[in-house]
Design a protein around this motif. Structure first.
Motif, PDB file in Angstrom:
ATOM      1  N   GLY A 206       0.826  -1.205   0.000  1.00  0.00           N
ATOM      2  CA  GLY A 206       0.000   0.000   0.000  1.00  0.00           C
ATOM      3  C   GLY A 206       0.857   1.249   0.000  1.00  0.00           C
ATOM      4  O   GLY A 206       0.649   2.167  -0.810  1.00  0.00           O
ATOM      5  N   ILE A 207       1.849   1.278   0.875  1.00  0.00           N
ATOM      6  CA  ILE A 207       2.735   2.447   0.953  1.00  0.00           C
ATOM      7  C   ILE A 207       3.492   2.618  -0.362  1.00  0.00           C
ATOM      8  O   ILE A 207       3.579   3.702  -0.921  1.00  0.00           O
ATOM      9  CB  ILE A 207       3.711   2.278   2.131  1.00  0.00           C
ATOM     10  N   ASN A 208       3.991   1.487  -0.859  1.00  0.00           N
ATOM     11  CA  ASN A 208       4.791   1.501  -2.072  1.00  0.00           C
ATOM     12  C   ASN A 208       4.034   2.103  -3.249  1.00  0.00           C
ATOM     13  O   ASN A 208       4.536   2.981  -3.956  1.00  0.00           O
ATOM     14  CB  ASN A 208       5.179   0.055  -2.391  1.00  0.00           C
ATOM     15  N   PHE A 209       2.786   1.663  -3.429  1.00  0.00           N
ATOM     16  CA  PHE A 209       2.044   2.142  -4.603  1.00  0.00           C
ATOM     17  C   PHE A 209       1.523   3.552  -4.392  1.00  0.00           C
ATOM     18  O   PHE A 209       1.400   4.308  -5.345  1.00  0.00           O
ATOM     19  CB  PHE A 209       0.947   1.146  -4.991  1.00  0.00           C
ATOM     20  N   LEU A 210       1.236   3.911  -3.151  1.00  0.00           N
ATOM     21  CA  LEU A 210       0.843   5.302  -2.901  1.00  0.00           C
ATOM     22  C   LEU A 210       1.974   6.236  -3.325  1.00  0.00           C
ATOM     23  O   LEU A 210       1.770   7.194  -4.083  1.00  0.00           O
ATOM     24  CB  LEU A 210       0.512   5.503  -1.417  1.00  0.00           C
ATOM     25  N   VAL A 211       3.188   5.918  -2.877  1.00  0.00           N
ATOM     26  CA  VAL A 211       4.331   6.773  -3.204  1.00  0.00           C
ATOM     27  C   VAL A 211       4.618   6.721  -4.701  1.00  0.00           C
ATOM     28  O   VAL A 211       4.869   7.746  -5.338  1.00  0.00           O
ATOM     29  CB  VAL A 211       5.569   6.363  -2.383  1.00  0.00           C
ATOM     30  N   THR A 212       4.576   5.521  -5.260  1.00  0.00           N
ATOM     31  CA  THR A 212       4.850   5.383  -6.695  1.00  0.00           C
ATOM     32  C   THR A 212       3.924   6.286  -7.500  1.00  0.00           C
ATOM     33  O   THR A 212       4.363   7.026  -8.384  1.00  0.00           O
ATOM     34  CB  THR A 212       4.640   3.924  -7.133  1.00  0.00           C
ATOM     35  N   ILE A 213       2.627   6.206  -7.190  1.00  0.00           N
ATOM     36  CA  ILE A 213       1.662   6.954  -8.002  1.00  0.00           C
ATOM     37  C   ILE A 213       1.791   8.456  -7.733  1.00  0.00           C
ATOM     38  O   ILE A 213       1.677   9.270  -8.641  1.00  0.00           O
ATOM     39  CB  ILE A 213       0.232   6.448  -7.737  1.00  0.00           C
ATOM     40  N   LEU A 214       2.062   8.823  -6.491  1.00  0.00           N
ATOM     41  CA  LEU A 214       2.148  10.257  -6.210  1.00  0.00           C
ATOM     42  C   LEU A 214       3.432  10.876  -6.744  1.00  0.00           C
ATOM     43  O   LEU A 214       3.449  12.029  -7.149  1.00  0.00           O
ATOM     44  CB  LEU A 214       2.035  10.502  -4.701  1.00  0.00           C
ATOM     45  N   LYS A 215       4.525  10.110  -6.734  1.00  0.00           N
ATOM     46  CA  LYS A 215       5.819  10.730  -7.024  1.00  0.00           C
ATOM     47  C   LYS A 215       6.420  10.381  -8.380  1.00  0.00           C
ATOM     48  O   LYS A 215       7.370  11.023  -8.795  1.00  0.00           O
ATOM     49  CB  LYS A 215       6.831  10.340  -5.931  1.00  0.00           C
ATOM     50  N   MET A 216       5.959   9.351  -9.043  1.00  0.00           N
ATOM     51  CA  MET A 216       6.727   8.858 -10.182  1.00  0.00           C
ATOM     52  C   MET A 216       5.999   8.946 -11.512  1.00  0.00           C
ATOM     53  O   MET A 216       6.360   8.265 -12.469  1.00  0.00           O
ATOM     54  CB  MET A 216       7.188   7.428  -9.915  1.00  0.00           C
ATOM     55  N   ARG A 217       4.979   9.785 -11.588  1.00  0.00           N
ATOM     56  CA  ARG A 217       4.247   9.903 -12.851  1.00  0.00           C
ATOM     57  C   ARG A 217       5.083  10.654 -13.886  1.00  0.00           C
ATOM     58  O   ARG A 217       5.883  11.528 -13.552  1.00  0.00           O
ATOM     59  CB  ARG A 217       2.930  10.625 -12.622  1.00  0.00           C
TER      60      ARG A 217
END
Lengths: 659, 284
Positions: A206-217
């Protein structure tokens, strides 16, 4: 000597329980030997270790999640078939109460936590970084750890079948039934500890994908330009982060009761058994949305792609998903209206539950109108998505009926309820992951799955599904309660149960046909050379199939919703050459190194868990110490990245026909 | 496709005819025998009706879209790939569900409050229903008698079941008379039910409580007021009083036959009944 050996066998391996256990033992040993033999014969050990067990690549991790989910679907499905075999006729003696209790417990637990969850997480691993134009997730190492924690937790849960006995208090594991007084074996410990381990992995995801989507677009992709599947995963990640810690605490409390004599949920000494139901469902209800929202995301992608049209009402889709996420935390009491919390409490939770129908309805109509003035193409993936609409509707609307508290007093814990949640979870989650599997398969493996066999699998499974679960609504109204291991003749329950059993066999057949489709398609691959077999709309279709290790040779620039579609159909201009990669823009790519530590840490967790389950602290505590050492060493790991050279990228892209 | 459609129909006909054969009269929830079950049935029918509106609307739209907009070669139908929304339509399908929910929640709340009160004005009969794995004990504080695994009630009078448990949670469910409620250790609950006519109805535990859970079935025998009074008198004079041995047997974890006592021992001691856990099937 032999005698004491047999005694040990009875104590730890339940050899006294007869041929079913012996057969399982033999099969497990043979399968393990078979796998070891094949790997040795084909000299694949090194390959397995280097390419898979130590990988941090999100695509490979996704594939491993899905393979594991398939295996667990098989296990959970076998449990389901055994349940149906037992209930096919009245007064059946195929299983006794004890074994039946174990089978429905493992069926539910495996299907939710070890099938639906990893299947969803597998798909999100494969699709999300590709949809947002990223090269991997934010924390690839943590991602590998999440997977291996899930994998070894699933293994731990499954070995209970042959070592010590399976849990038998239902997947909801209500206290005090699941407490130390009423459930004396180790089965319940297996439940608590393996769920705890997989839960840690899920929180990390959950943490991983939250950060991925918020920061890596990719540049230009604002939140309101993200693909709908990515949106669904963003919302799901947030639900996971809020809901799963509740499960962690709840499991820990019952574990203290069982292992260390605490009294949180006991009947005596001031424990509060009803608290378990509250805590469990405070996690459990959001959990339902954790497995359904990503499926909604898949349907949004698939319906739009195969209608060859934009998603209808993008903003409304986003708002309704967020609304569902918030409401999902306000409805948990509807799982036990019959606990008698009082008229005002029940009225409130009736209302909050019914409210969820509004955003869900909005989504339903948006999918329907996505097809309006489109060009609908009936691929296998689309068929699963289309079948979702009427079938899930039945499940959802009976859900609203169940939300009517006084009516629920009549439905509660009956087969009406069983029918309802199978209609939402199968027509929602299972149809969703199958749709996603057929949709993204080319991106995973570079060839499409055979459509003809896939459609056979679809029709067999879908029709059998209705045959299995539709009669359950009526059985519920006839007074049949869930978790009955047998029922007497003369109540008129027999014929409907027989229809259900035939339906269940059909679902099993559908599953087998689908597996055959996979095997057939691997042996006779229909290659996808374009990278865009479905005329796709989002960025994952702009790169070759299968996706190269680094995903995007050049990170694309996003101009709107359906970024790739816009590149293919720019307004008022000649179409750009969308597939070609601009060689001058290629730079060396920074990638994470493989690591064996996630695997080792998870093995240590497995050993520690096994030790705690049996209360062998001499095993459990050293296991945990190894975990801590692993984490400690990770903190001092500095050389954990490498660059892919420009030459290598050029080579790969040329081979894929992009340069 | 033609073949599949035919098969669908065959499955449907088979399912429906079996349902008919099995007898609609056996759908007990739809054949209420008391005011509580009747009121609940009203809500069930009302909610089902409202839901059917949605079913019809969605199924019709679904069929329309699939038939009209399926891709055909050389098709000239209206194709608008960039259409992205319609405020009016979106408002309609947000507002209409809200209206449906309002139509549903009002009677829901009314009934929820009504069901915590006695269903009629007659003098209530208090019966304490205690689940103890895996049996139901029915104690009549007013009469001082106890029945095990069956319960006798007067018809046409409200019955106040006071629910209690020794050991794990169970749920008292007599679908012909009305919905269920949990019996929980140390948490006395109340469930109002009433039978319209004399008759025998089936009750069971609806909440899983372990291996013997399936045996927690009991008959509810509703008698006319005079028959009921006679029955109470008969139990008082002919049935044995509960002995300590009976008490111990009842509070232990096991399955027992029906029993009748002219006098019962009030529950005391720990609410755990696993200490002397011995599982015996009723016929052993």
């Amino acid at each position: 000597m032999l005698h004491s050996l047999l005694q040990l066998g009875d104590k730890y391996f339940m050899w006294n329980e007869g041929p079913m256990i012996w057969t399982s033992d033999v099969l497990i040993v043979l399968t393990s030997l078979g796998i070891i033999g094949v790997l040795t014969y084909l000299k694949r050990w090194n390959w397995l270790w280097k390419e898979w067990l130590t990988t941090v690549d999100h695509k490979k991790i996704g594939i491993m999640y899905i393979i594991a989910a398939f295996a667990m679907f098989f296990r959970g499905g076998m449990d389901g078939l055994i349940i149906r075999a037992q209930l096919a006729v009245p007064n059946n003696q195929f299983l006794n109460a004890e074994h039946y209790d174990q089978v429905f417990t493992t069926h539910g637990t495996i299907m939710i936590l070890f099938m639906a969850m990893p299947f969803i997480i597998g798909l999100m691993n494969i699709a999300v970084p590709l949809q947002i134009g990223a090269r991997d997730v934010a924390f690839p190492y943590l991602n590998a750890l999440s997977f291996w924690l899930f994998f070894f937790a699933a293994l731990l849960f499954n070995i209970s079948f042959v070592i010590g006995g399976s849990p038998d208090a239902g997947w909801t594991s209500y206290a005090p039934l699941a407490g130390p007084f009423y459930d004396t074996g180790v089965g319940e410990n297996y439940y608590l500890i393996s769920l705890q381990i997989t839960g840690i992995g899920t929180i990390a995801t959950g943490i991983n994908f939250l950060v991925t989507i918020l920061k890596m677009r990719a540049p230009g992709m604002t939140l309101m330009k993200m693909p709908m599947f990515t949106w669904s995963i963003l919302v799901t990640s947030i639900i996971i982060i809020f809901a799963f810690p509740v499960l962690t605490v709840t499991l820990a409390l019952l574990m203290f009761d069982r292992l260390f004599g605490a009294q949180f949920f006991s009947v005596t000494h001031g424990g509060l058994p009803m608290m378990w139901a509250n805590l469990f469902w405070i996690w459990g209800h959001p959990e339902v949305y954790i497995v359904i929202l990503p499926a909604f995301g898949v349907f949004s992608e698939v319906v739009s792609t195969f209608s060859h049209k934009r998603l209808f009402g993008y903003k409304a889709m986003v708002v309704s998903m967020v609304a569902i996420a918030i409401l999902s935390f306000t409805t948990w009491v509807h799982h036990f209206f019959t606990m008698g919390a009082g008229a005002s409490v029940n009225s409130f939770f009736s209302f909050s539950t019914m409210l969820i129908a509004v955003p869900t309805g909005v989504k339903m109509f948006n999918w329907l109108f996505t097809m309006y003035k489109g060009r609908i193409q009936f691929t296998t993936s689309m068929l699963w998505a289309l079948a979702f609409i009427p079938n899930f509707l039945i499940g959802g609307l009976t859900g609203v009926m169940l939300a009517v508290a006084p009516a629920d007093y009549q439905y509660h814990n009956s087969y009406f309820l069983v029918a309802h949640f199978h209609y939402v979870l199968i027509a929602g989650t299972v149809f969703g992951v199958f749709s996603g599997l057929y949709y993204w398969w080319p991106k995973m493996f570079g060839h499409i799955l055979n459509e003809k066999i896939g459609k056979w699998a679809f029709w067999i499974f879908m029709i059998s599904f209705n045959m299995t679960f539709m009669p359950m609504y009526f059985l519920g109204l006839m007074g049949m309660t869930r978790r009955m291991y047998t029922y007497p003749a003369g109540l008129g329950w027999g014929p409907l149960n027989m229809i259900e059993t035939i339906g269940a066999l059909g679902m099993g057949l559908g599953f087998v046909v689908m597996v055959y489709d996979i095997v057939y398609s691997i042996r006779h691959p229909e290659k996808d050379l374009t990278g865009d077999p479905w005329d796709g709309r989002t960025l994952e279709w702009s790169i070759p199939s299968p996706a190269p290790e680094y995903n995007f040779a050049v990170i694309p620039e996003v101009k709107g919703i359906d970024a790739y579609w816009m590149m293919k159909h720019p307004k008022g201009q000649e179409p750009e050459p969308t597939k070609a990669v601009d060689k001058s823009k290629i730079r060396p790519i920074h990638m994470p190194n493989n690591s064996y530590r996630p695997f080792i840490i998870s093995v240590a967790f497995f050993v520690a868990g096994f030790g705690f389950i049996w209360q062998w602290y001499w095993l459990g505590i050293p296991g945990l110490i190894v975990v801590v050492i692993g984490l400690f060493l990770r903190s001092f790991e500095y050389d954990d990245e490498h660059f892919i050279s420009t030459e290598e990228i050029v080579q790969t892209e040329t081979a894929a026909g992009r340069l | 496709m033609q073949f599949l459609r035919k098969r669908w129909r065959a499955v449907l006909i088979f399912a429906l005819s079996t349902l008919m054969l099995s007898g609609c009269g056996k759908i007990v929830v739809l054949n209420p025998q008391g005011p509580v079950a009747t009121e609940e049935l009203h809500l069930i029918t009302w909610s089902f009706g409202l839901m059917m509106i949605v079913v019809v609307a969605v199924f019709a739209l679904f069929a329309f879209m699939l038939i009209k907009y399926r891709a055909k070669k050389g098709s000239k139908i209206d194709y608008q790939p960039e259409q992205e929304g319609n405020r009016l339509l979106e408002t309609v399908w947000t507002v209409v569900p809200i209206l449906i929910i309002i139509a549903l929640i009002i009677p829901t709340i009314k009934t929820t409050y009504a069901l915590v009160k006695p269903p009629s004005t007659g003098t209530p009969v208090v019966i304490k229903a205690v689940s103890a794995n895996w049996k139901w004990m029915f104690q009549y504080p007013g009469q001082g008698i106890e029945t095990v695994n069956y319960v006798v009630i007067p018809a046409n009078r409200p019955i106040e079941f006071q629910l209690d448990a020794i050991g794990p949670m169970n749920s008292l469910w007599i679908p012909a008379l009305g919905g269920q409620e949990y019996s929980m250790p140390g948490m006395l609950m109340r469930l109002w039910l009433q039978a319209d006519h004399p008759g025998t109805y089936v009750g069971r535990s609806a909440n899983f409580s372990g291996r013997g859970f399936v045996h927690m079935v009991f008959n509810v025998i509703a008698k006319s007021p005079s028959d009921y009074a006679t029955w109470v008198q008969k139990v008082k004079t002919t049935a044995p009083a509960m002995t300590m041995a009976d008490y111990q047997k009842l509070t232990a974890q096991n399955v027992v036959h029906t029993m009748t006592f002219s006098h019962y021992i009030k529950f005391f001691g720990p609410r755990n009944n696993s200490m002397n856990a011995l599982y015996r099937a009723p016929n052993s």
